[in-house]
Write an enzyme that holds these catalytic residues in place. Structure first.
Site, PDB file in Angstrom:
ATOM      1  N   GLY A  96      26.078   3.490  54.350  1.00 54.48           N
ATOM      2  CA  GLY A  96      25.365   4.665  54.261  1.00 54.48           C
ATOM      3  C   GLY A  96      26.100   5.749  53.777  1.00 54.48           C
ATOM      4  CG  MET A  97      26.339   5.521  49.923  1.00 53.19           C
ATOM      5  SD  MET A  97      28.432   5.367  49.759  1.00 53.19           S
ATOM      6  CE  MET A  97      28.577   6.569  48.410  1.00 53.19           C
ATOM      7  CG  ASP A 108      34.573  11.857  55.934  1.00 51.19           C
ATOM      8  OD1 ASP A 108      35.853  11.901  55.240  1.00 51.19           O
ATOM      9  OD2 ASP A 108      33.963  12.660  56.513  1.00 51.19           O
ATOM     10  CB  CYS A 118      20.917  11.675  64.635  1.00 49.66           C
ATOM     11  SG  CYS A 118      20.723  11.032  62.821  1.00 49.66           S
ATOM     12  CB  CYS A 169      21.408  16.918  59.652  1.00 51.96           C
ATOM     13  SG  CYS A 169      20.214  15.930  61.070  1.00 51.96           S
TER      14      CYS A 169
END
Length: 362
Positions: A9-10, A15, A99, A197
């Site tokens: 997951g980019m 990180d 999420c 987010c």
């Protein structure tokens, strides 16, 4: 022999970028996946477009493919609607936990598996201990105590955890930055994202009032003395000091005011003076919606430590599992501002046992 495929997951941050690089060094076949969860940004606060470009540049440098997918519909249905409903009832939710469970390690995990991934990976600061003989895995704290994110991951589905890698969980944040700089990754000095987010950097009250009508009311002391007016109970959380609008008063001392409780029936915000006022302390909590990493509680009654908010030091407690599946938590020392809607998460040493949503306290 073909290397196992892991889809990372980019997020466009340092990180996840270092996580992808580390997996390449370990011999995996690596592909990136950028997901967007929010499709409304009239005010320009959302950074998704910029984050996608950063993720794309990193993947180009690492020479790995990058998939892009939107889960905005699922996010609105499974996370955002719950977020609004909790605030509507005067509680303080934590959408990051939901999420992770519903989106990142729910529909996104399923999507990655359909792409052929044997493993999925993210840039979370946590560790996972796999047992090939079992379908479940153990969730452990990240080694960097200032960045450990196991609190937010405690409700991950068991199958997803068993097929997940956290490549930076053994590293300090400073080491992650150093590796990114050494590999000249274009995001090596990018600022960490903060906040929820879908809100981004915009003022929280401004965001919330576009979805929920404010219901102003009175601010009162424990004794029922009126000391001000609030904008709406949803804008305040237990233990809050800022934004109360209670200035110096002739009928009170100069100690700062804090939110101690909410009287939902009367739409009244109750405040006290002093950070450690006894009315702020709670010795017990009841929680529901329990998610146990191992699939069930370790015992009907057990001792462990708990956090009632992220970054809180572990607090010793005793836990009793109730007939309805919830838990009754007795803290060995009273805790300040235990907040309904937030999560209580349990640990034994480095191992995260799971957690649930605080319903009420005493």
């Amino acid at each position: 022999m073909t290397a196992p495929l892991v889809i990372v997951g980019m997020s466009g941050g340092v990180d996840s970028s270092v996580a992808a690089w580390l997996l390449l060094q370990q011999g995996y076949e690596v592909q990136g996946l950028f997901m967007s969860n929010w499709d409304e940004d009239e005010d320009g606060y959302c950074t998704a477009a910029e984050d996608y470009q950063d993720a794309r540049h990193v993947c180009e440098q690492l020479k790995i493919p990058l998939h892009k997918v939107s889960f905005a519909g699922e996010y609105r249905e499974r996370v955002f609607s719950y977020f609004l409903e909790e605030y509507r009832h005067g509680r303080t939710p934590n959408p990051d936990v939901l999420c992770n469970r519903e989106i990142k390690f729910g529909v996104c995990y399923d999507y990655a598996r359909r792409l052929g991934a044997e493993w999925v990976a993210t840039g979370h600061y946590a560790r996972v201990e796999h047992d090939p003989s079992q379908s479940r895995a153990k969730l452990l704290r990240g080694l960097d105590p200032n960045k450990d994110q196991s609190y937010f991951l405690h409700a991950m589905p068991g199958e997803a955890l068993a097929h997940t890698l956290f490549p930076i969980g053994d590293l300090q944040k400073s080491e992650v930055r150093r590796l990114a700089r050494e590999q000249t990754l274009p995001v090596f000095d990018k600022k960490d994202s903060t906040g929820i987010c879908f809100i981004g950097e915009r003022p929280f009250a401004q965001f919330l009032e576009t979805y929920l009508p404010a219901q102003p009311g009175q601010i009162e002391t424990l004794e029922g003395r009126r000391v001000g007016e609030h904008r709406g109970l949803m804008y305040y959380t237990l233990g809050q000091r800022q934004g109360l609008g209670i200035g110096g008063r002739n009928d009170a001392n100069e100690a700062p005011w804090y939110v101690a409780d909410k009287d939902l029936a009367r739409n009244v915000l109750i405040v006290v003076q002093g950070h450690d006022h006894p009315a702020m302390l709670r010795g017990e909590a009841w929680a529901s919606q329990l998610a146990w990493v191992a699939g069930s509680a370790p015992a009907p009654r057990f001792d462990c430590t708990a956090k009632v908010r992220y970054r809180q030091p572990d607090q010793p407690c005793s836990v009793e599992v109730l007939a309805d599946g919830g838990v009754h938590v007795r803290f060995h020392q009273p805790q300040r501002a235990v907040t309904p809607g937030q999560y209580v998460v349990f640990y034994v040493g480095e191992v995260c046992l799971g957690g649930g949503v605080v319903d009420r306290t005493a």
